[in-house]
Motif scaffolding. Sequence first.
Motif, PDB file in Angstrom:
ATOM      1  N   UNK A 110      22.425  20.395  43.580  1.00  0.00           N
ATOM      2  CA  UNK A 110      23.228  21.195  42.668  1.00  0.00           C
ATOM      3  C   UNK A 110      24.623  21.434  43.262  1.00  0.00           C
ATOM      4  N   UNK A 111      25.457  22.153  42.529  1.00  0.00           N
ATOM      5  CA  UNK A 111      26.852  22.338  42.936  1.00  0.00           C
ATOM      6  C   UNK A 111      26.968  23.128  44.234  1.00  0.00           C
ATOM      7  N   UNK A 112      26.122  24.125  44.415  1.00  0.00           N
ATOM      8  CA  UNK A 112      26.198  24.924  45.639  1.00  0.00           C
ATOM      9  C   UNK A 112      25.810  24.103  46.862  1.00  0.00           C
ATOM     10  N   UNK A 113      24.781  23.288  46.733  1.00  0.00           N
ATOM     11  CA  UNK A 113      24.376  22.442  47.853  1.00  0.00           C
ATOM     12  C   UNK A 113      25.466  21.416  48.186  1.00  0.00           C
ATOM     13  N   UNK A 114      26.083  20.860  47.159  1.00  0.00           N
ATOM     14  CA  UNK A 114      27.170  19.904  47.396  1.00  0.00           C
ATOM     15  C   UNK A 114      28.346  20.587  48.080  1.00  0.00           C
ATOM     16  N   UNK A 115      28.653  21.820  47.659  1.00  0.00           N
ATOM     17  CA  UNK A 115      29.741  22.579  48.284  1.00  0.00           C
ATOM     18  C   UNK A 115      29.434  22.832  49.763  1.00  0.00           C
ATOM     19  N   UNK A 116      28.194  23.225  50.053  1.00  0.00           N
ATOM     20  CA  UNK A 116      27.830  23.470  51.444  1.00  0.00           C
ATOM     21  C   UNK A 116      27.928  22.193  52.279  1.00  0.00           C
ATOM     22  N   UNK A 117      27.506  21.092  51.708  1.00  0.00           N
ATOM     23  CA  UNK A 117      27.604  19.807  52.404  1.00  0.00           C
ATOM     24  C   UNK A 117      29.068  19.437  52.654  1.00  0.00           C
ATOM     25  N   UNK A 118      29.924  19.596  51.635  1.00  0.00           N
ATOM     26  CA  UNK A 118      31.343  19.277  51.786  1.00  0.00           C
ATOM     27  C   UNK A 118      32.027  20.199  52.792  1.00  0.00           C
ATOM     28  N   UNK A 119      31.630  21.477  52.804  1.00  0.00           N
ATOM     29  CA  UNK A 119      32.199  22.423  53.760  1.00  0.00           C
ATOM     30  C   UNK A 119      31.810  22.042  55.189  1.00  0.00           C
ATOM     31  N   UNK A 120      30.566  21.684  55.379  1.00  0.00           N
ATOM     32  CA  UNK A 120      30.106  21.257  56.700  1.00  0.00           C
ATOM     33  C   UNK A 120      30.858  20.005  57.151  1.00  0.00           C
ATOM     34  N   UNK A 121      30.964  19.041  56.257  1.00  0.00           N
ATOM     35  CA  UNK A 121      31.650  17.796  56.602  1.00  0.00           C
ATOM     36  C   UNK A 121      33.122  18.047  56.922  1.00  0.00           C
ATOM     37  N   UNK A 122      33.777  18.932  56.151  1.00  0.00           N
ATOM     38  CA  UNK A 122      35.175  19.249  56.412  1.00  0.00           C
ATOM     39  C   UNK A 122      35.335  19.930  57.771  1.00  0.00           C
ATOM     40  N   UNK A 123      34.386  20.802  58.118  1.00  0.00           N
ATOM     41  CA  UNK A 123      34.450  21.469  59.422  1.00  0.00           C
ATOM     42  C   UNK A 123      34.280  20.460  60.554  1.00  0.00           C
ATOM     43  N   UNK A 124      33.407  19.494  60.369  1.00  0.00           N
ATOM     44  CA  UNK A 124      33.181  18.476  61.391  1.00  0.00           C
ATOM     45  C   UNK A 124      34.408  17.585  61.589  1.00  0.00           C
ATOM     46  N   UNK A 125      35.115  17.313  60.485  1.00  0.00           N
ATOM     47  CA  UNK A 125      36.278  16.421  60.549  1.00  0.00           C
ATOM     48  C   UNK A 125      37.591  17.166  60.770  1.00  0.00           C
ATOM     49  N   UNK A 126      37.527  18.499  60.810  1.00  0.00           N
ATOM     50  CA  UNK A 126      38.748  19.275  61.018  1.00  0.00           C
ATOM     51  C   UNK A 126      39.653  19.322  59.792  1.00  0.00           C
ATOM     52  N   UNK A 127      39.099  19.136  58.614  1.00  0.00           N
ATOM     53  CA  UNK A 127      39.869  19.167  57.368  1.00  0.00           C
ATOM     54  C   UNK A 127      39.742  20.542  56.714  1.00  0.00           C
ATOM     55  N   UNK A 128      40.638  20.868  55.786  1.00  0.00           N
ATOM     56  CA  UNK A 128      40.506  22.147  55.077  1.00  0.00           C
ATOM     57  C   UNK A 128      39.270  22.139  54.174  1.00  0.00           C
TER      58      UNK A 128
END
Length: 68
Positions: free
Chosen positions: A2-20
């Motif tokens: 769902x949208x919340x799970x996708x958001x959490x995944x994108x947030x984690x990935x952005x944190x790992x890559x140093x992106x906003x």
Amino acid sequence: MNALQQYQFDTYRAAQLGEPTPPAPGTHDVAVLRSVRDRRRFERVMAGRPARGRLRAALRRRLRPHAC
């Protein structure tokens, strides 16, 4: 997913890559609805139709008692 799970995944990935981080789901919903409403009003004006009151006028016609 769902949208919340996708958001959490994108947030984690952005944190790992140093992106906003991406915006949270639903952040821009009101702005999108307003822009859709404004666009529809603009199209009605350009077509020469009244820009307001369609729903209210239709309800008034439906709910008004018929004069016999």
